[in-house]
Motif scaffolding. Sequence first.
Motif, mmCIF file in Angstrom:
data_model
loop_
_atom_site.group_PDB
_atom_site.id
_atom_site.type_symbol
_atom_site.label_atom_id
_atom_site.label_comp_id
_atom_site.label_asym_id
_atom_site.label_seq_id
_atom_site.Cartn_x
_atom_site.Cartn_y
_atom_site.Cartn_z
ATOM 1 N N ARG A 1 8.483 -1.419 -8.598
ATOM 2 C CA ARG A 1 8.297 -2.353 -7.481
ATOM 3 C C ARG A 1 9.141 -1.988 -6.257
ATOM 4 O O ARG A 1 9.015 -2.631 -5.208
ATOM 5 N N SER A 2 9.981 -0.983 -6.387
ATOM 6 C CA SER A 2 10.925 -0.653 -5.327
ATOM 7 C C SER A 2 10.205 -0.081 -4.109
ATOM 8 O O SER A 2 9.575 0.975 -4.181
ATOM 9 N N SER A 3 10.310 -0.761 -2.977
ATOM 10 C CA SER A 3 9.639 -0.269 -1.763
ATOM 11 C C SER A 3 10.227 1.062 -1.321
ATOM 12 O O SER A 3 9.490 1.949 -0.867
ATOM 13 N N LYS A 4 11.553 1.234 -1.473
ATOM 14 C CA LYS A 4 12.179 2.508 -1.103
ATOM 15 C C LYS A 4 11.634 3.650 -1.947
ATOM 16 O O LYS A 4 11.249 4.700 -1.441
ATOM 17 N N ASP A 5 11.574 3.451 -3.263
ATOM 18 C CA ASP A 5 11.112 4.518 -4.157
ATOM 19 C C ASP A 5 9.606 4.744 -4.035
ATOM 20 O O ASP A 5 9.140 5.890 -4.125
ATOM 21 N N LEU A 6 8.835 3.693 -3.852
ATOM 22 C CA LEU A 6 7.392 3.846 -3.669
ATOM 23 C C LEU A 6 7.077 4.597 -2.376
ATOM 24 O O LEU A 6 6.147 5.418 -2.332
ATOM 25 N N GLU A 7 7.864 4.350 -1.341
ATOM 26 C CA GLU A 7 7.677 5.078 -0.085
ATOM 27 C C GLU A 7 7.967 6.560 -0.278
ATOM 28 O O GLU A 7 7.199 7.436 0.148
ATOM 29 N N GLU A 8 9.084 6.853 -0.936
ATOM 30 C CA GLU A 8 9.441 8.248 -1.214
ATOM 31 C C GLU A 8 8.354 8.923 -2.031
ATOM 32 O O GLU A 8 7.958 10.066 -1.768
ATOM 33 N N HIS A 9 7.838 8.219 -3.038
ATOM 34 C CA HIS A 9 6.814 8.792 -3.910
ATOM 35 C C HIS A 9 5.518 9.050 -3.150
ATOM 36 O O HIS A 9 4.860 10.087 -3.347
ATOM 37 N N GLU A 10 5.135 8.117 -2.286
ATOM 38 C CA GLU A 10 3.889 8.278 -1.536
ATOM 39 C C GLU A 10 3.910 9.538 -0.684
ATOM 40 O O GLU A 10 2.920 10.271 -0.605
ATOM 41 N N TYR A 11 5.041 9.825 -0.032
ATOM 42 C CA TYR A 11 5.153 11.046 0.765
ATOM 43 C C TYR A 11 4.908 12.284 -0.106
ATOM 44 O O TYR A 11 4.205 13.223 0.290
ATOM 45 N N ALA A 12 5.512 12.295 -1.287
ATOM 46 C CA ALA A 12 5.397 13.464 -2.161
ATOM 47 C C ALA A 12 3.969 13.655 -2.660
ATOM 48 O O ALA A 12 3.452 14.781 -2.682
ATOM 49 N N VAL A 13 3.311 12.579 -3.087
ATOM 50 C CA VAL A 13 1.925 12.676 -3.574
ATOM 51 C C VAL A 13 0.998 13.156 -2.470
ATOM 52 O O VAL A 13 0.130 14.011 -2.680
ATOM 53 N N ARG A 14 1.179 12.602 -1.291
ATOM 54 C CA ARG A 14 0.306 12.977 -0.179
ATOM 55 C C ARG A 14 0.444 14.465 0.144
ATOM 56 O O ARG A 14 -0.544 15.150 0.412
ATOM 57 N N SER A 15 1.661 14.992 0.104
ATOM 58 C CA SER A 15 1.860 16.401 0.438
ATOM 59 C C SER A 15 1.177 17.312 -0.576
ATOM 60 O O SER A 15 0.607 18.348 -0.215
ATOM 61 N N VAL A 16 1.204 16.943 -1.858
ATOM 62 C CA VAL A 16 0.555 17.747 -2.897
ATOM 63 C C VAL A 16 -0.963 17.673 -2.771
ATOM 64 O O VAL A 16 -1.663 18.694 -2.822
#
Length: 437
Positions: A273-288
């Motif tokens: 549920r962490s907005s900070k961690d979900l934001e970080e994860h979204e950047y990584a998924v999008r780049s891949v």
Amino acid sequence: MTSMPTSDQDTAPHAPLVTRTVALSPADGTALLDLLPATRARDTTSWVRRGDGLVGWGRALSVSAGGTDRFEVLEEWWRSVSGSAVVRDEVDLPGTGPVAFGSIAYAADSPAGATLVVPSVVVGRRGDRWWVTTTSTDALPVVVDPSVALAGPVPEAPGEVTFADGQLSPTEWAGAVAEAVRRIQAGDLDKVVLARDLDVRTAQPVDVRWLLSRLAERYESTWVFAVDGLVGATPEMLVRREKGLVTSRVLAGTIRRTGDDEHDLALAASLARSSKDLEEHEYAVRSVADALAPHCSSMNVPEAPFVLHLSNVMHLATDVAGVLTDATSSLALAASLHPSAAVCGTPTAAADALLQELEQMDRGRYAGPVGWMDASGDGEWGIALRCGAVDPQDDHAMSLYAGCGIVAGSVPEAEVAESDAKLIPMRDALTAPTPRA
């Protein structure tokens, strides 16, 4: 910046490989890592997960390169070497026939460079299928009798181990994190991944087999690797190519485990549920996903991550998959993905410039692709995380590495704690007690 390939073998690059793969029937209870003989750190190779994978030893041939075109140089070399090889493959699975293990520096200008190694002997396992591949540059290849039970000598413990701060102390590194947060909040970039290093000194020469065995025991869900003196246990599959299917596992967003199952389940829920961690994860998924899209059709990118539980930490994870539409090799796919937002940041150019400014160190081959490729181009390449590099000039010395994704909501002290957690696998592997007989 470009450079020509260099071979650390006397054999000319055009000398044909002679390769033979046959089925193997090891004794019950045999583990791949048990087969490794005692040899130099740089001549031990491994890519093992949950007992399956590949291990190798010796060097039939190898090549090194550096610069911005290091991936292309290795690709061209391997295409030439594997294309001219004399091959007898009686097993015909991904990972049989000629196989090269590779490790590539994170930065183009790193002295660590990029290396492909073709071992003299490779033993592989996939489920109940075992095989051994022998390779040489002579008309008469190395011979391993598949009816003989293979077994290496017992790995040697490193003895007393001392740790010291690398380029930055934890306090100094926390200051670098704070500066990164300031730049992000100012709008200079969205995310940057900052790494730190730890210096290691051992009483006895580092035996890579000791580290591999302990990492495999404690982190069976990771890929336990060794290539050219780089050794570790990565939870992140950068890219796998197998018979037309391309997959990638993205990890970004981390929380440390406590060892209390009930508490850890609550922590996993908070991570999800962490907005900070979900934001970080979204950047990584999008780049891949963006990097793989030009090479794939039928892309599957899940809308939400799952929580991957490791023995020391938990990560937000997403598995991205697609169907390959061209002949791009696994190494070339890895090149298109490197550096992903999971090890660099977003936007890439701004994040890369900032991490080089703030880290004050050469990452070497930490956070670069590490893995293997066969003659068809199939293979598996992880990101070199949870790892250390044996000093090529001093086998009593290593450098360990860990990094954290920094976004606008990052707290420096929490990031130091996260980096400490990510150093635990290698620290524990070095200091594990000798098993009782």
